[in-house]
Design a protein around this motif. Sequence first.
Motif, PDB file in Angstrom:
ATOM      1  N   PRO A 280      12.661   2.615   1.233  1.00 43.77           N
ATOM      2  CA  PRO A 280      12.432   1.182   1.023  1.00 43.77           C
ATOM      3  C   PRO A 280      11.336   0.931   0.000  1.00 43.77           C
ATOM      4  CG  PRO A 280      11.746   1.864   3.218  1.00 43.77           C
ATOM      5  CD  PRO A 280      12.364   3.053   2.556  1.00 43.77           C
ATOM      6  N   ALA A 281      11.433  -0.191  -0.660  1.00 45.10           N
ATOM      7  CA  ALA A 281      10.410  -0.567  -1.643  1.00 45.10           C
ATOM      8  C   ALA A 281       9.118  -0.888  -0.912  1.00 45.10           C
ATOM      9  CB  ALA A 281      10.873  -1.766  -2.448  1.00 45.10           C
ATOM     10  N   GLY A 282       8.012  -0.566  -1.535  1.00 46.77           N
ATOM     11  CA  GLY A 282       6.724  -0.821  -0.924  1.00 46.77           C
ATOM     12  C   GLY A 282       5.790  -1.533  -1.876  1.00 46.77           C
ATOM     13  N   SER A 283       4.643  -1.903  -1.371  1.00 45.78           N
ATOM     14  CA  SER A 283       3.608  -2.578  -2.129  1.00 45.78           C
ATOM     15  C   SER A 283       2.451  -1.614  -2.379  1.00 45.78           C
ATOM     16  CB  SER A 283       3.107  -3.795  -1.346  1.00 45.78           C
ATOM     17  OG  SER A 283       1.838  -4.208  -1.810  1.00 45.78           O
ATOM     18  N   ALA A 284       2.144  -1.370  -3.649  1.00 43.52           N
ATOM     19  CA  ALA A 284       1.037  -0.475  -3.983  1.00 43.52           C
ATOM     20  C   ALA A 284      -0.290  -1.030  -3.469  1.00 43.52           C
ATOM     21  CB  ALA A 284       0.976  -0.232  -5.488  1.00 43.52           C
TER      22      ALA A 284
ATOM     23  N   MET B 238       8.331  12.366  -0.942  1.00 42.91           N
ATOM     24  CA  MET B 238       7.063  11.987  -0.315  1.00 42.91           C
ATOM     25  C   MET B 238       7.312  11.077   0.884  1.00 42.91           C
ATOM     26  SD  MET B 238       3.800  12.468  -0.283  1.00 42.91           S
ATOM     27  CE  MET B 238       3.388  13.166  -1.882  1.00 42.91           C
ATOM     28  N   TYR B 239       8.247  10.152   0.752  1.00 39.89           N
ATOM     29  CA  TYR B 239       8.575   9.261   1.863  1.00 39.89           C
ATOM     30  C   TYR B 239       9.053  10.075   3.068  1.00 39.89           C
ATOM     31  CZ  TYR B 239      10.585   5.469   4.558  1.00 39.89           C
ATOM     32  OH  TYR B 239      10.881   4.592   5.566  1.00 39.89           O
ATOM     33  N   GLU B 240       9.951  11.016   2.832  1.00 38.50           N
ATOM     34  CA  GLU B 240      10.468  11.853   3.923  1.00 38.50           C
ATOM     35  C   GLU B 240       9.355  12.713   4.523  1.00 38.50           C
ATOM     36  OE1 GLU B 240      13.478  11.684   5.374  1.00 38.50           O
ATOM     37  OE2 GLU B 240      13.817   9.978   4.036  1.00 38.50           O
ATOM     38  N   TYR B 241       8.496  13.268   3.688  1.00 38.99           N
ATOM     39  CA  TYR B 241       7.377  14.093   4.149  1.00 38.99           C
ATOM     40  C   TYR B 241       6.441  13.274   5.045  1.00 38.99           C
ATOM     41  CZ  TYR B 241       3.053  16.841   3.877  1.00 38.99           C
ATOM     42  OH  TYR B 241       1.900  17.538   4.170  1.00 38.99           O
ATOM     43  N   LEU B 242       6.121  12.078   4.618  1.00 38.94           N
ATOM     44  CA  LEU B 242       5.158  11.265   5.357  1.00 38.94           C
ATOM     45  C   LEU B 242       5.708  10.682   6.657  1.00 38.94           C
ATOM     46  CD1 LEU B 242       3.261   9.486   2.455  1.00 38.94           C
ATOM     47  CD2 LEU B 242       2.480  11.387   3.891  1.00 38.94           C
TER      48      LEU B 242
ATOM     49  N   PHE C 281      -2.360  14.906  10.177  1.00 38.32           N
ATOM     50  CA  PHE C 281      -1.710  13.597  10.221  1.00 38.32           C
ATOM     51  C   PHE C 281      -0.286  13.725  10.760  1.00 38.32           C
ATOM     52  CE2 PHE C 281       0.812  10.332   7.940  1.00 38.32           C
ATOM     53  CZ  PHE C 281       0.247   9.208   8.525  1.00 38.32           C
ATOM     54  N   PRO C 282       0.075  12.952  11.794  1.00 40.21           N
ATOM     55  CA  PRO C 282       1.398  13.095  12.412  1.00 40.21           C
ATOM     56  C   PRO C 282       2.528  12.378  11.677  1.00 40.21           C
ATOM     57  CG  PRO C 282       0.149  11.422  13.575  1.00 40.21           C
ATOM     58  CD  PRO C 282      -0.777  12.014  12.526  1.00 40.21           C
ATOM     59  N   GLY C 283       2.194  11.525  10.734  1.00 41.41           N
ATOM     60  CA  GLY C 283       3.219  10.770  10.027  1.00 41.41           C
ATOM     61  C   GLY C 283       3.097   9.287  10.341  1.00 41.41           C
ATOM     62  N   PHE C 284       3.681   8.482   9.477  1.00 38.05           N
ATOM     63  CA  PHE C 284       3.643   7.034   9.680  1.00 38.05           C
ATOM     64  C   PHE C 284       4.734   6.628  10.650  1.00 38.05           C
ATOM     65  CE2 PHE C 284       1.593   7.230   5.463  1.00 38.05           C
ATOM     66  CZ  PHE C 284       0.435   6.549   5.772  1.00 38.05           C
ATOM     67  N   LYS C 285       4.372   5.820  11.618  1.00 40.18           N
ATOM     68  CA  LYS C 285       5.348   5.311  12.584  1.00 40.18           C
ATOM     69  C   LYS C 285       6.137   4.136  12.001  1.00 40.18           C
ATOM     70  CE  LYS C 285       3.958   8.242  15.617  1.00 40.18           C
ATOM     71  NZ  LYS C 285       4.184   9.546  15.076  1.00 40.18           N
ATOM     72  N   LYS C 286       5.480   3.336  11.162  1.00 40.79           N
ATOM     73  CA  LYS C 286       6.128   2.163  10.577  1.00 40.79           C
ATOM     74  C   LYS C 286       6.673   2.518   9.192  1.00 40.79           C
ATOM     75  CE  LYS C 286       2.954  -1.115  12.720  1.00 40.79           C
ATOM     76  NZ  LYS C 286       1.925  -2.126  12.402  1.00 40.79           N
TER      77      LYS C 286
ATOM     78  N   GLU D 209       7.440   0.654   6.797  1.00 41.92           N
ATOM     79  CA  GLU D 209       6.811  -0.136   5.734  1.00 41.92           C
ATOM     80  C   GLU D 209       5.453   0.448   5.345  1.00 41.92           C
ATOM     81  OE1 GLU D 209       6.097  -2.460   9.626  1.00 41.92           O
ATOM     82  OE2 GLU D 209       7.749  -1.356   8.743  1.00 41.92           O
ATOM     83  N   ASP D 210       4.705   1.011   6.293  1.00 42.03           N
ATOM     84  CA  ASP D 210       3.436   1.662   5.947  1.00 42.03           C
ATOM     85  C   ASP D 210       3.703   2.871   5.057  1.00 42.03           C
ATOM     86  OD1 ASP D 210       2.062  -0.185   7.472  1.00 42.03           O
ATOM     87  OD2 ASP D 210       1.629   1.204   9.120  1.00 42.03           O
ATOM     88  N   ASN D 211       4.700   3.639   5.409  1.00 41.75           N
ATOM     89  CA  ASN D 211       5.094   4.813   4.632  1.00 41.75           C
ATOM     90  C   ASN D 211       5.487   4.379   3.216  1.00 41.75           C
ATOM     91  OD1 ASN D 211       6.139   7.244   3.701  1.00 41.75           O
ATOM     92  ND2 ASN D 211       7.395   7.610   5.494  1.00 41.75           N
ATOM     93  N   ALA D 212       6.343   3.369   3.124  1.00 36.37           N
ATOM     94  CA  ALA D 212       6.804   2.887   1.811  1.00 36.37           C
ATOM     95  C   ALA D 212       5.638   2.368   0.980  1.00 36.37           C
ATOM     96  CB  ALA D 212       7.858   1.790   1.993  1.00 36.37           C
ATOM     97  N   ASN D 213       4.699   1.697   1.612  1.00 33.85           N
ATOM     98  CA  ASN D 213       3.547   1.170   0.884  1.00 33.85           C
ATOM     99  C   ASN D 213       2.662   2.283   0.341  1.00 33.85           C
ATOM    100  OD1 ASN D 213       4.359  -1.497   1.302  1.00 33.85           O
ATOM    101  ND2 ASN D 213       3.137  -1.708   3.156  1.00 33.85           N
ATOM    102  N   VAL D 214       2.422   3.324   1.136  1.00 30.54           N
ATOM    103  CA  VAL D 214       1.603   4.438   0.672  1.00 30.54           C
ATOM    104  C   VAL D 214       2.321   5.175  -0.460  1.00 30.54           C
ATOM    105  CG1 VAL D 214       0.604   6.680   1.302  1.00 30.54           C
ATOM    106  CG2 VAL D 214       0.270   4.690   2.777  1.00 30.54           C
ATOM    107  N   VAL D 215       3.614   5.357  -0.356  1.00 30.73           N
ATOM    108  CA  VAL D 215       4.361   6.004  -1.439  1.00 30.73           C
ATOM    109  C   VAL D 215       4.276   5.164  -2.706  1.00 30.73           C
ATOM    110  CG1 VAL D 215       6.642   6.749  -2.216  1.00 30.73           C
ATOM    111  CG2 VAL D 215       5.871   7.321   0.093  1.00 30.73           C
ATOM    112  N   ALA D 216       4.387   3.846  -2.585  1.00 25.72           N
ATOM    113  CA  ALA D 216       4.257   2.967  -3.758  1.00 25.72           C
ATOM    114  C   ALA D 216       2.877   3.138  -4.381  1.00 25.72           C
ATOM    115  CB  ALA D 216       4.506   1.523  -3.374  1.00 25.72           C
ATOM    116  N   TYR D 217       1.849   3.253  -3.547  1.00 24.74           N
ATOM    117  CA  TYR D 217       0.487   3.458  -4.057  1.00 24.74           C
ATOM    118  C   TYR D 217       0.379   4.810  -4.765  1.00 24.74           C
ATOM    119  CZ  TYR D 217      -4.558   4.123  -4.161  1.00 24.74           C
ATOM    120  OH  TYR D 217      -5.839   4.365  -4.565  1.00 24.74           O
ATOM    121  N   LEU D 218       0.894   5.860  -4.160  1.00 27.69           N
ATOM    122  CA  LEU D 218       0.842   7.185  -4.801  1.00 27.69           C
ATOM    123  C   LEU D 218       1.582   7.178  -6.132  1.00 27.69           C
ATOM    124  CD1 LEU D 218       1.311   9.510  -1.699  1.00 27.69           C
ATOM    125  CD2 LEU D 218      -0.809   9.014  -2.936  1.00 27.69           C
TER     126      LEU D 218
END
Length: 102
Positions: free
Chosen positions: A1-5, A66-70, A83-88, A90-99
């Motif tokens: 999903p698209a995320g916000s940097a 990266m999305y799948e890894y996180l 780190f166990p991974g993002f549960k949400k 959208e949090d995962n997508a946002n961090v990937v957008a930032y990276l």
Amino acid sequence: PAGSAAAGEKIFKGKCAACHTTLEAQGGKSGPGLGGIIGADAGKRAGFKYTPAFTAASFTWTDKAMYEYLKNPKTYIKTNMAFPGFKKPEDNANVVAYLCSL
């Protein structure tokens, strides 16, 4: 999903910055620097001691990888990262957008 940097930067500062810098260099933290990680070969950053699985890895960090890894790092590849991974998603997508923006 698209995320916000911008949203991803906030999450990164709260969840990731204790162990990772936004530079390519490790910077004395327990994890590798993540600047420019998207497009980089996995497990090949100079100055960081990776697990044997990461050292032997032969993939490139794409936004999808990266999305799948996180989602759950330890099931993606053997890692020492606590780190166990993002549960949400959208949090995962946002961090990937930032990276991707680094």
